[in-house]
Each structure stands twice: as C-alpha cells, then as structure tokens.
Write an enzyme that holds these catalytic residues in place. Structure first.
Site, PDB file in Angstrom:
ATOM      1  N   GLY A  18       0.818  -1.217   0.000  1.00 36.12           N
ATOM      2  CA  GLY A  18       0.000   0.000   0.000  1.00 36.12           C
ATOM      3  C   GLY A  18       0.845   1.257   0.000  1.00 36.12           C
ATOM      4  N   SER A  19       2.116   1.144  -0.399  1.00 34.81           N
ATOM      5  CA  SER A  19       2.989   2.324  -0.291  1.00 34.81           C
ATOM      6  C   SER A  19       2.684   3.363  -1.373  1.00 34.81           C
ATOM      7  CB  SER A  19       4.468   1.911  -0.325  1.00 34.81           C
ATOM      8  OG  SER A  19       4.843   1.467  -1.603  1.00 34.81           O
ATOM      9  N   ASN A  20       2.278   2.924  -2.576  1.00 34.66           N
ATOM     10  CA  ASN A  20       1.897   3.901  -3.602  1.00 34.66           C
ATOM     11  C   ASN A  20       0.584   4.583  -3.220  1.00 34.66           C
ATOM     12  OD1 ASN A  20       3.744   4.062  -6.038  1.00 34.66           O
ATOM     13  ND2 ASN A  20       3.657   1.858  -5.687  1.00 34.66           N
ATOM     14  N   LEU A  95      -3.681  -6.529  -9.371  1.00 38.87           N
ATOM     15  CA  LEU A  95      -3.160  -7.354 -10.468  1.00 38.87           C
ATOM     16  C   LEU A  95      -4.231  -7.951 -11.366  1.00 38.87           C
ATOM     17  CD1 LEU A  95      -0.472  -9.340  -8.431  1.00 38.87           C
ATOM     18  CD2 LEU A  95      -0.124  -7.325  -9.870  1.00 38.87           C
ATOM     19  N   LYS A  96      -5.492  -7.858 -10.960  1.00 35.31           N
ATOM     20  CA  LYS A  96      -6.543  -8.516 -11.750  1.00 35.31           C
ATOM     21  C   LYS A  96      -6.959  -7.638 -12.916  1.00 35.31           C
ATOM     22  CE  LYS A  96      -7.078 -11.720  -8.500  1.00 35.31           C
ATOM     23  NZ  LYS A  96      -5.828 -11.437  -7.804  1.00 35.31           N
ATOM     24  N   HIS A 114       3.548   0.597 -13.083  1.00 33.38           N
ATOM     25  CA  HIS A 114       4.256  -0.668 -13.310  1.00 33.38           C
ATOM     26  C   HIS A 114       5.736  -0.440 -12.996  1.00 33.38           C
ATOM     27  CE1 HIS A 114       5.058  -4.579 -14.996  1.00 33.38           C
ATOM     28  NE2 HIS A 114       6.065  -4.044 -15.657  1.00 33.38           N
ATOM     29  N   GLU A 184       8.620   5.428  -8.045  1.00 33.91           N
ATOM     30  CA  GLU A 184       7.169   5.223  -8.150  1.00 33.91           C
ATOM     31  C   GLU A 184       6.444   6.228  -7.263  1.00 33.91           C
ATOM     32  OE1 GLU A 184       5.683   1.189  -7.740  1.00 33.91           O
ATOM     33  OE2 GLU A 184       7.619   0.377  -8.291  1.00 33.91           O
TER      34      GLU A 184
HETATM   35  C1  GRF Z   1       4.448  -1.533  -7.026  1.00 30.47           C
HETATM   36  O1  GRF Z   1       5.741  -1.974  -7.272  1.00 30.47           O
HETATM   37  C2  GRF Z   1       3.743  -1.176  -8.308  1.00 30.47           C
HETATM   38  O2  GRF Z   1       4.617  -0.748  -9.301  1.00 30.47           O
HETATM   39  C3  GRF Z   1       3.096  -2.474  -8.710  1.00 30.47           C
HETATM   40  O3  GRF Z   1       2.731  -3.087  -7.511  1.00 30.47           O
HETATM   41  C4  GRF Z   1       3.568  -2.638  -6.447  1.00 30.47           C
HETATM   42  C5  GRF Z   1       2.664  -2.148  -5.362  1.00 30.47           C
HETATM   43  O4  GRF Z   1       3.397  -1.764  -4.224  1.00 30.47           O
HETATM   44  N1  GRF Z   1       2.008  -2.255  -9.609  1.00 30.47           N
HETATM   45  P1  GRF Z   1       2.678  -0.975  -3.080  1.00 30.47           P
HETATM   46  O5  GRF Z   1       1.541  -1.855  -2.580  1.00 30.47           O
HETATM   47  O6  GRF Z   1       2.160   0.304  -3.655  1.00 30.47           O
HETATM   48  O7  GRF Z   1       3.707  -0.728  -2.027  1.00 30.47           O
END
Ligand code: GRF
Length: 215
Positions: A18-20, A95-96, A114, A184
C-alpha cells in the site's frame, strides 16, 4: 476558473504494502494533488493497504476474489467502483484484469503504475520481484517505472510518465526494486496531480502534458 478537487479511488492488491496508495494520500494532504482519496477497494480484509486506509479515515470496500467466478468478481468490483463515483481510479498493486465495461466507462480515467519501463518487462504474469529478476537477467543497464492509463490489456495503455534508474552491478531484485519504488512514489502522485489539473491529453497512443495555466 478554479477546478473542483477530484475524487480518487484506489484499487489495492491483496497483499501489497500500500505504499503507492500512501504516496497518493500524502500528496492529496500536502496539496500536491488537487483532490482527495474518496475510497479504497481491496480484496483481502486486514491487508496493509486497507489498514492504511483505516488509519487515514478513508472508507474502504472489500471485494473478495472468487477464482471460480471471475465474471462475478469483476461485476462486484465494477459495482464497488461505481459506488464511489470516482473522477480518477488509481490501481496500486492491483493485479486482476478490470472488466471491459468499466474500462470503457472510465476511459482515460484509470491509471496504473508498473515497476519497469513499459513496453519492456511487462504484461500478464510480470509483477513484483519477477519484473526485477527479469531486468537483471536481461543485462539491461537501466530500469525504472511507468504510470499509464489502463486499457483492456495488461500494461498496454497510453504512457503518462516514466522515471529511469540505473541497474548497478551488485543489484539483487530487492535492491533494484527499492530504487525503482522510490521513483514510483514520485511519479504516481505527479501524474495524478496533472490529471487533477486537467493537463493530460490522450492523443492516440501518446499522452501530451499541457502547460500549467499562467497566473
Ligand atoms: C508496485 O511496485 C507497483 O509498481 C506495482 O505493484 C507494487 C505495489 O506496491 N504495480 P505498493 O503496494 O504500492 O507498495
């Protein structure tokens, strides 16, 4: 004319950190993104992303993944998405494949990130550590990350923003992933901020960034 703040919905993966999502929440709170995270959809109750949503006081829905009824699962996700009336949907570790219906309905309003430089090292099954492992095995000297609009394929939609990082001789998938993740957290909020300002224009495969309005 001042634009109204946008409503962002995050679709989180089952086991992601959940870091993004957190980077987007923080960017809304700091004012970098003219908007707010109005909701989070996750597939596993108690996942890190849903815990972060709870900590931030953001409403969350859980749509459990049902492998043997994928169409039913997709419709449940569609209904959950519609219930939040989002201006922008950000996939964060989700991912779905989304249903073609919702992709069409929200055309140009769904983004994904990505952890590689699309169109390399992407597509179905290319996620997490596999991506960075494949980059290292290829001998590429640079990797990075890509924010793109979502279409009906895997990682095939128009590219919004990319960041490049060097691949170091002693990199492991984990060290490369950490270097990419830092970027990211920079380009995902930056892309959402441009969207909120109405500055992203899709022209066929290319996304043009319009200049900031003067004054
Ligand atoms: C990230 O590396 C993103 O690029 C990919 O899934 C990962 C999610 O990481 N789509 P987080 O849950 O946001 O930390």
């Amino acid at each position: 004319m001042t634009r109204p703040p946008i409503r962002i919905l995050i679709l989180a993966g089952g086991h992601g950190r959940g870091s993004n999502m957190q980077a987007i929440i923080d960017a809304c709170q700091s004012g970098q993104i003219h908007g707010r995270v109005a909701g989070v959809i996750g597939s596993v109750a108690g996942s890190p992303a849903l815990d972060r949503a709870a900590a931030a006081g953001i409403p969350a829905s859980v749509v459990p993944f049902t492998k043997d009824d994928f169409a039913g699962y997709q419709s449940a996700v569609d209904a959950a998405i519609r219930s939040f009336s989002p201006d922008l949907v950000c996939l964060a570790g989700y991912l779905k494949r989304l249903s073609p219906d919702i992709v069409r309905e929200l055309d140009g309003r769904i983004m994904n990130i990505h952890p590689a430089l699309i169109p390399a090292f992407c597509g179905q099954g290319m996620y997490g550590e596999r991506v960075h492992q494949a980059v290292l095995e290829s001998g590429a000297k640079f990797s990075g990350c890509t924010v793109h609009f979502v279409d009906e394929g895997y990682d095939t939609g128009p590219i919004i923003m990319q960041a490049v990082v060097p691949v170091e001789d002693d990199d492991t998938p984990a060290t490369l992933a950490a270097r990419v993740l830092e970027q990211e957290h920079r380009i995902y909020p930056a892309s959402a901020a441009l969207f909120a300002e109405g500055r992203l224009r899709i022209e066929a495969r290319r996304v043009r960034t319009l200049p900031a309005p003067v004054g």
